[in-house]
Design a protein around this motif. Structure first.
Motif, PDB file in Angstrom:
ATOM      1  N   TYR A 159      16.195  -1.588   2.252  1.00  0.00           N
ATOM      2  CA  TYR A 159      15.542  -0.465   2.928  1.00  0.00           C
ATOM      3  C   TYR A 159      14.671   0.207   1.885  1.00  0.00           C
ATOM      4  CZ  TYR A 159      15.162   3.925   5.632  1.00  0.00           C
ATOM      5  OH  TYR A 159      14.710   5.021   6.314  1.00  0.00           O
ATOM      6  N   ARG A 160      13.365   0.155   2.068  1.00  0.00           N
ATOM      7  CA  ARG A 160      12.416   0.552   1.045  1.00  0.00           C
ATOM      8  C   ARG A 160      11.373   1.505   1.620  1.00  0.00           C
ATOM      9  NH1 ARG A 160       7.705  -0.949  -1.469  1.00  0.00           N
ATOM     10  NH2 ARG A 160       7.819  -1.131  -3.736  1.00  0.00           N
ATOM     11  N   VAL A 161      10.688   2.204   0.725  1.00  0.00           N
ATOM     12  CA  VAL A 161       9.601   3.086   1.102  1.00  0.00           C
ATOM     13  C   VAL A 161       8.445   2.863   0.136  1.00  0.00           C
ATOM     14  CG1 VAL A 161      10.462   5.049  -0.270  1.00  0.00           C
ATOM     15  CG2 VAL A 161       9.024   5.480   1.716  1.00  0.00           C
ATOM     16  N   GLY A 162       7.211   2.968   0.651  1.00  0.00           N
ATOM     17  CA  GLY A 162       6.029   2.801  -0.183  1.00  0.00           C
ATOM     18  C   GLY A 162       5.063   3.956   0.023  1.00  0.00           C
ATOM     19  N   GLY A 163       4.361   4.315  -1.051  1.00  0.00           N
ATOM     20  CA  GLY A 163       3.393   5.402  -1.002  1.00  0.00           C
ATOM     21  C   GLY A 163       1.979   4.891  -1.164  1.00  0.00           C
ATOM     22  N   ILE A 164       1.151   5.130  -0.159  1.00  0.00           N
ATOM     23  CA  ILE A 164      -0.250   4.700  -0.187  1.00  0.00           C
ATOM     24  C   ILE A 164      -1.070   5.841  -0.783  1.00  0.00           C
ATOM     25  CG2 ILE A 164      -2.223   3.999   1.221  1.00  0.00           C
ATOM     26  CD1 ILE A 164      -0.136   2.876   3.253  1.00  0.00           C
ATOM     27  N   LEU A 165      -1.538   5.627  -2.012  1.00  0.00           N
ATOM     28  CA  LEU A 165      -2.290   6.644  -2.743  1.00  0.00           C
ATOM     29  C   LEU A 165      -3.736   6.182  -2.860  1.00  0.00           C
ATOM     30  CD1 LEU A 165      -2.573   9.209  -4.415  1.00  0.00           C
ATOM     31  CD2 LEU A 165      -1.620   7.973  -6.362  1.00  0.00           C
ATOM     32  N   ILE A 166      -4.630   6.866  -2.143  1.00  0.00           N
ATOM     33  CA  ILE A 166      -6.056   6.532  -2.139  1.00  0.00           C
ATOM     34  C   ILE A 166      -6.821   7.719  -2.710  1.00  0.00           C
ATOM     35  CG2 ILE A 166      -8.064   5.979  -0.711  1.00  0.00           C
ATOM     36  CD1 ILE A 166      -6.107   4.584   1.236  1.00  0.00           C
ATOM     37  N   ARG A 167      -7.749   7.403  -3.624  1.00  0.00           N
ATOM     38  CA  ARG A 167      -8.577   8.434  -4.255  1.00  0.00           C
ATOM     39  C   ARG A 167      -9.938   7.809  -4.558  1.00  0.00           C
ATOM     40  NH1 ARG A 167      -7.013  13.111  -7.590  1.00  0.00           N
ATOM     41  NH2 ARG A 167      -8.792  13.589  -8.869  1.00  0.00           N
ATOM     42  N   ASP A 168     -11.000   8.452  -4.130  1.00  0.00           N
ATOM     43  CA  ASP A 168     -12.365   7.961  -4.383  1.00  0.00           C
ATOM     44  C   ASP A 168     -12.536   6.508  -3.943  1.00  0.00           C
ATOM     45  OD1 ASP A 168     -13.022  10.454  -5.486  1.00  0.00           O
ATOM     46  OD2 ASP A 168     -12.432   9.815  -7.498  1.00  0.00           O
ATOM     47  N   ASN A 169     -12.048   6.187  -2.762  1.00  0.00           N
ATOM     48  CA  ASN A 169     -12.129   4.862  -2.148  1.00  0.00           C
ATOM     49  C   ASN A 169     -11.419   3.770  -2.957  1.00  0.00           C
ATOM     50  OD1 ASN A 169     -13.024   3.665   0.317  1.00  0.00           O
ATOM     51  ND2 ASN A 169     -14.454   2.435  -0.876  1.00  0.00           N
ATOM     52  N   LYS A 170     -10.470   4.194  -3.807  1.00  0.00           N
ATOM     53  CA  LYS A 170      -9.643   3.241  -4.553  1.00  0.00           C
ATOM     54  C   LYS A 170      -8.187   3.519  -4.238  1.00  0.00           C
ATOM     55  CE  LYS A 170     -12.837   2.531  -8.319  1.00  0.00           C
ATOM     56  NZ  LYS A 170     -13.079   2.623  -9.760  1.00  0.00           N
ATOM     57  N   ILE A 171      -7.398   2.444  -4.216  1.00  0.00           N
ATOM     58  CA  ILE A 171      -5.977   2.559  -3.932  1.00  0.00           C
ATOM     59  C   ILE A 171      -5.206   2.201  -5.200  1.00  0.00           C
ATOM     60  CG2 ILE A 171      -5.877   0.198  -3.022  1.00  0.00           C
ATOM     61  CD1 ILE A 171      -3.687   1.241  -1.059  1.00  0.00           C
ATOM     62  N   ILE A 206      15.303   3.214  -0.931  1.00  0.00           N
ATOM     63  CA  ILE A 206      15.845   4.505  -0.537  1.00  0.00           C
ATOM     64  C   ILE A 206      17.328   4.522  -0.913  1.00  0.00           C
ATOM     65  CG2 ILE A 206      16.372   5.992   1.430  1.00  0.00           C
ATOM     66  CD1 ILE A 206      13.786   4.941   2.729  1.00  0.00           C
ATOM     67  N   ALA A 207      17.763   5.625  -1.500  1.00  0.00           N
ATOM     68  CA  ALA A 207      19.164   5.774  -1.866  1.00  0.00           C
ATOM     69  C   ALA A 207      19.935   6.405  -0.698  1.00  0.00           C
ATOM     70  CB  ALA A 207      19.305   6.651  -3.112  1.00  0.00           C
ATOM     71  N   LYS A 214      23.809   8.284  -6.619  1.00  0.00           N
ATOM     72  CA  LYS A 214      22.807   7.709  -5.721  1.00  0.00           C
ATOM     73  C   LYS A 214      22.912   6.188  -5.769  1.00  0.00           C
ATOM     74  CE  LYS A 214      20.367  11.471  -4.661  1.00  0.00           C
ATOM     75  NZ  LYS A 214      20.080  11.943  -3.360  1.00  0.00           N
ATOM     76  N   ARG A 215      23.069   5.578  -4.627  1.00  0.00           N
ATOM     77  CA  ARG A 215      23.115   4.129  -4.528  1.00  0.00           C
ATOM     78  C   ARG A 215      22.015   3.661  -3.589  1.00  0.00           C
ATOM     79  NH1 ARG A 215      27.884   1.886  -6.649  1.00  0.00           N
ATOM     80  NH2 ARG A 215      29.447   3.450  -7.046  1.00  0.00           N
ATOM     81  N   ASP A 216      21.250   2.696  -4.069  1.00  0.00           N
ATOM     82  CA  ASP A 216      20.181   2.147  -3.246  1.00  0.00           C
ATOM     83  C   ASP A 216      20.741   1.491  -1.996  1.00  0.00           C
ATOM     84  OD1 ASP A 216      18.331   2.929  -5.109  1.00  0.00           O
ATOM     85  OD2 ASP A 216      18.043   0.935  -5.963  1.00  0.00           O
ATOM     86  N   ILE A 217      19.996   1.602  -0.923  1.00  0.00           N
ATOM     87  CA  ILE A 217      20.362   0.903   0.305  1.00  0.00           C
ATOM     88  C   ILE A 217      19.798  -0.508   0.173  1.00  0.00           C
ATOM     89  CG2 ILE A 217      20.259   0.869   2.817  1.00  0.00           C
ATOM     90  CD1 ILE A 217      19.929   3.927   2.705  1.00  0.00           C
ATOM     91  N   THR A 260      16.123  11.176   1.727  1.00  0.00           N
ATOM     92  CA  THR A 260      15.066  10.961   2.712  1.00  0.00           C
ATOM     93  C   THR A 260      14.001  10.052   2.118  1.00  0.00           C
ATOM     94  OG1 THR A 260      13.688  12.826   2.030  1.00  0.00           O
ATOM     95  CG2 THR A 260      15.445  13.288   3.651  1.00  0.00           C
ATOM     96  N   ALA A 261      13.171   9.503   2.985  1.00  0.00           N
ATOM     97  CA  ALA A 261      12.074   8.658   2.520  1.00  0.00           C
ATOM     98  C   ALA A 261      11.138   9.449   1.603  1.00  0.00           C
ATOM     99  CB  ALA A 261      11.322   8.082   3.713  1.00  0.00           C
ATOM    100  N   ALA A 262      10.835  10.694   1.956  1.00  0.00           N
ATOM    101  CA  ALA A 262       9.953  11.526   1.131  1.00  0.00           C
ATOM    102  C   ALA A 262      10.577  11.806  -0.235  1.00  0.00           C
ATOM    103  CB  ALA A 262       9.629  12.837   1.853  1.00  0.00           C
ATOM    104  N   GLU A 263      11.863  12.082  -0.260  1.00  0.00           N
ATOM    105  CA  GLU A 263      12.550  12.312  -1.539  1.00  0.00           C
ATOM    106  C   GLU A 263      12.489  11.064  -2.421  1.00  0.00           C
ATOM    107  OE1 GLU A 263      15.893  15.557  -0.014  1.00  0.00           O
ATOM    108  OE2 GLU A 263      16.378  13.427   0.011  1.00  0.00           O
ATOM    109  N   THR A 264      12.655   9.893  -1.798  1.00  0.00           N
ATOM    110  CA  THR A 264      12.590   8.645  -2.544  1.00  0.00           C
ATOM    111  C   THR A 264      11.210   8.452  -3.151  1.00  0.00           C
ATOM    112  OG1 THR A 264      14.259   7.597  -1.147  1.00  0.00           O
ATOM    113  CG2 THR A 264      12.828   6.129  -2.405  1.00  0.00           C
ATOM    114  N   LEU A 265      10.175   8.666  -2.348  1.00  0.00           N
ATOM    115  CA  LEU A 265       8.822   8.488  -2.869  1.00  0.00           C
ATOM    116  C   LEU A 265       8.546   9.417  -4.047  1.00  0.00           C
ATOM    117  CD1 LEU A 265       6.519   7.955   0.225  1.00  0.00           C
ATOM    118  CD2 LEU A 265       6.866   6.421  -1.716  1.00  0.00           C
TER     119      LEU A 265
END
Length: 164
Positions: A17-29, A47-48, A3-6, A52-57
């Motif tokens: 080429y990057r991906v980010g995950g927005i994790l919100i719980r109880d009005n906190k991120i 992303i490698a 796996k090589r990063d893009i 896929t973006a989902a696999e990377t996250l």
């Protein structure tokens, strides 16, 4: 397969080429920041090739936090321009809503983690931040993403962030 990063670096510029995950719980991120830094950002990574973006996250959350996530809808696409050391960087970042599969990480406060780029390891603080505090009390990057996090109107948001 290796796996090589893009992530392309030349003498003159960097492309990421990057991906980010927005994790919100109880009005906190859940955000990350390098140790001894005051800049907060969304958890994610490069992303490698052939990933896929989902696999990377899923991989990034497992590597950095040791937790499993479910990847939801695409919420934002950012074209981000900033300095990477002494070179300008052009980054494309996809942001997805994510959720925890279990309670394997602390659900409040600050806790430690590690990230790596190449052979470099960087200590990170992971912080649960009240969404209402995002615009006023922390240094958040990229700032253009704040309105989407606060509104979450279920429409994909495109933004351009020029930090240089």
């Amino acid at each position: 397969m290796i796996k090589r990063d893009i992530l392309f670096k030349t003498d003159d510029f960097v492309f990421s080429y990057r991906v980010g995950g927005i994790l919100i719980r109880d009005n906190k991120i859940l955000l990350q920041k390098p140790k001894n830094d005051d800049g907060y950002s969304i958890i994610g990574g490069h992303i490698a090739c052939m990933e896929t973006a989902a696999e990377t996250l899923k991989r990034e959350f497992k590597e950095e936090l040791g937790c499993d996530i479910d990847v939801g809808e695409l919420t934002a696409v950012g074209e981000i321009f900033f300095n990477w050391g002494k070179r300008p960087c052009h980054q494309i970042c996809l942001y997805f809503n994510v959720s925890l599969q279990d309670n394997s990480i602390p659900l409040d406060g600050v806790f430690k983690g590690v990230d790596g780029i190449g052979n470099k390891k960087m200590k990170l603080d992971f912080c649960w931040v009240d969404i209402n505090d995002l615009q006023s009390s922390i240094n958040f990057y990229p700032p253009e993403l704040l309105s989407q996090i606060s509104n979450n109107n279920h429409k994909v948001f495109h933004f351009i962030s020029k930090q240089i």
